[in-house]
Design an enzyme around this catalytic site. Structure first.
Site, PDB file in Angstrom:
ATOM      1  N   LYS A  53       0.686  -1.309   0.603  1.00  0.00           N
ATOM      2  CA  LYS A  53       0.105  -0.580  -0.071  1.00  0.00           C
ATOM      3  C   LYS A  53       0.965   1.409   0.263  1.00  0.00           C
ATOM      4  O   LYS A  53       0.748   2.043  -0.854  1.00  0.00           O
ATOM      5  CB  LYS A  53      -0.795   0.199   0.911  1.00  0.00           C
ATOM      6  CG  LYS A  53      -2.272  -1.008   1.012  1.00  0.00           C
ATOM      7  CD  LYS A  53      -3.009  -1.095   2.272  1.00  0.00           C
ATOM      8  CE  LYS A  53      -3.644  -2.713   2.231  1.00  0.00           C
ATOM      9  NZ  LYS A  53      -4.498  -3.112   3.212  1.00  0.00           N
ATOM     10  N   GLN A  97      -4.638  -1.419   9.948  1.00  0.00           N
ATOM     11  CA  GLN A  97      -4.701  -3.177   9.079  1.00  0.00           C
ATOM     12  C   GLN A  97      -5.264  -3.518   9.444  1.00  0.00           C
ATOM     13  O   GLN A  97      -4.821  -3.957  11.328  1.00  0.00           O
ATOM     14  CB  GLN A  97      -3.445  -3.224   8.269  1.00  0.00           C
ATOM     15  CG  GLN A  97      -3.049  -4.550   8.073  1.00  0.00           C
ATOM     16  CD  GLN A  97      -3.833  -4.630   6.236  1.00  0.00           C
ATOM     17  OE1 GLN A  97      -3.734  -3.469   5.923  1.00  0.00           O
ATOM     18  NE2 GLN A  97      -4.205  -5.428   6.147  1.00  0.00           N
ATOM     19  N   ASP A 120     -11.071   3.355   3.594  1.00  0.00           N
ATOM     20  CA  ASP A 120     -11.467   1.079   3.549  1.00  0.00           C
ATOM     21  C   ASP A 120     -12.325   0.697   3.059  1.00  0.00           C
ATOM     22  O   ASP A 120     -13.224  -0.354   3.308  1.00  0.00           O
ATOM     23  CB  ASP A 120     -10.959   0.458   4.682  1.00  0.00           C
ATOM     24  CG  ASP A 120      -9.875  -0.172   4.495  1.00  0.00           C
ATOM     25  OD1 ASP A 120      -9.598  -0.614   3.185  1.00  0.00           O
ATOM     26  OD2 ASP A 120      -8.892  -0.635   5.404  1.00  0.00           O
TER      27      ASP A 120
END
Ligand code: NAP
Length: 287
Positions: A53, A97, A120
């Site tokens: 990422k 995460q 997200d």
């Protein structure tokens, strides 16, 4: 019949080139889109994901901040870091995460992220926006699947789409996106009796289960579009999806491979969401 391949790597390259151009346009106006990635603990798979990422940010000209914390970080300390990122004007997207260590309530942490930076798309505000058709961040993996369907010019209106899996991050948002595109949607799960009876009727099948060979050739209507979200390992340790690719490719009309299908699209859509967030802040119409 041999299915046409939907190449997630090639489509990602194309979309990331577009992102890089839009990032440059924003930078020319003095605003660099920024993504904060917070990793707690030393899960090896998570370490690979966050590295990818951050690299995608670098490749597209975005600013990124990677914070890595030991697994002993307390929930309160993590919530404080999220709050700091909420208040940081150089950050337009925040990603914590998952999975988090067991002593941390992941949902509480997700809800602490400002909905304006929830790239997200896991915050209840983002889920609610998708559910009601309001603007908001779409979860990256199902959003990537929709981009793949768009890329092949597939008209979903009036088609029957079957989603296998109902998780909050893939299956459920996938079903809502397909519904929004006017498909007739069936959602299957571990309690579904006779999965094949549903998939055989489907014009589009999205498999998001996490088990090998959930979808085999005899379960697919000839010419159907098959999108494989699954990420599993076979006996040899090789990455594979939920779909029996070798068998299904001879029946389907279109198919995504694993690797090189949905996987790269997920990170690409994270870049798109972060850029959209920065553009919104700058008052630019999202592209
Ligand atoms: P998850 O939370 O474990 O959900 C799996 C879903 O599959 C559940 O809804 C479960 O039903 C259903 N299921 C389990 N066994 C089934 C069966 N035999 N028949 C029909 N449905 C069944 O997993 P997830 O997070 O959605 O992820 C799914 C897969 O996608 C995993 O392999 C994951 O690694 C992969 N993934 C890939 C990406 C990517 O970027 N490529 C991103 C995210 C996830 P119940 O609800 O009844 O338990």
């Amino acid at each position: 019949m041999t299915a046409q391949l939907i190449d997630g790597n090639a489509l990602s390259r194309q979309l990331r080139a577009d992102v890089a151009q839009r990032v440059q346009a924003l930078r020319n106006r003095g605003l660099t889109p920024g993504l904060a990635v917070i990793l707690v603990g030393d899960n090896p798979a998570s370490q690979v994901y966050v590295r990818n990422k951050v690299k995608a940010c670098e490749d597209t000209g975005m600013h990124s901040v990677l914070e890595t914390w030991p697994a002993t970080l307390s929930e309160a300390e993590l919530l404080a870091r999220v709050q700091a990122m909420n208040n940081d004007p150089t950050i337009h997207g925040i990603l914590v995460q998952l999975p988090l260590p067991a002593h941390i309530d992941a949902q509480k942490v997700i809800e602490a992220i400002s909905p304006a930076k929830d790239v997200d798309g896991f915050h209840v505000a983002s889920a609610g926006a998708l559910m009601t058709g309001l603007p908001g961040f779409w979860p990256c993996t199902p959003h990537g699947c929709m981009k793949m369907l768009e890329h092949i010019g597939y008209e979903l209106r009036g088609k029957h789409a079957v989603v296998i899996g109902r998780s909050n991050i893939v299956g459920k948002p996938m079903a809502l996106m397909l519904l929004q595109a006017n498909a007739t949607v069936t959602v299957c799960h571990s309690g579904t009796k006779d999965l094949a009876a549903f998939t055989r009727q489907a014009d589009v099948v999205v498999a998001a289960v996490g088990k090998r060979n959930v979808l085999t050739a005899d379960m697919v209507k000839p010419g159907a579009v098959v999108i494989d979200v699954g990420m599993n390992r076979n006996e040899a340790g090789k990455l594979c999806g939920d779909v029996d690719f070798d068998g299904v490719k001879d029946v389907a009309g279109w198919i995504t491979p694993v690797p090189g299908g949905v996987g790269p699209m997920t990170i690409t859509m994270l870049m798109v969401n972060t850029l959209d967030s920065a553009e919104r802040q700058a008052g630019v119409q999202a592209g």
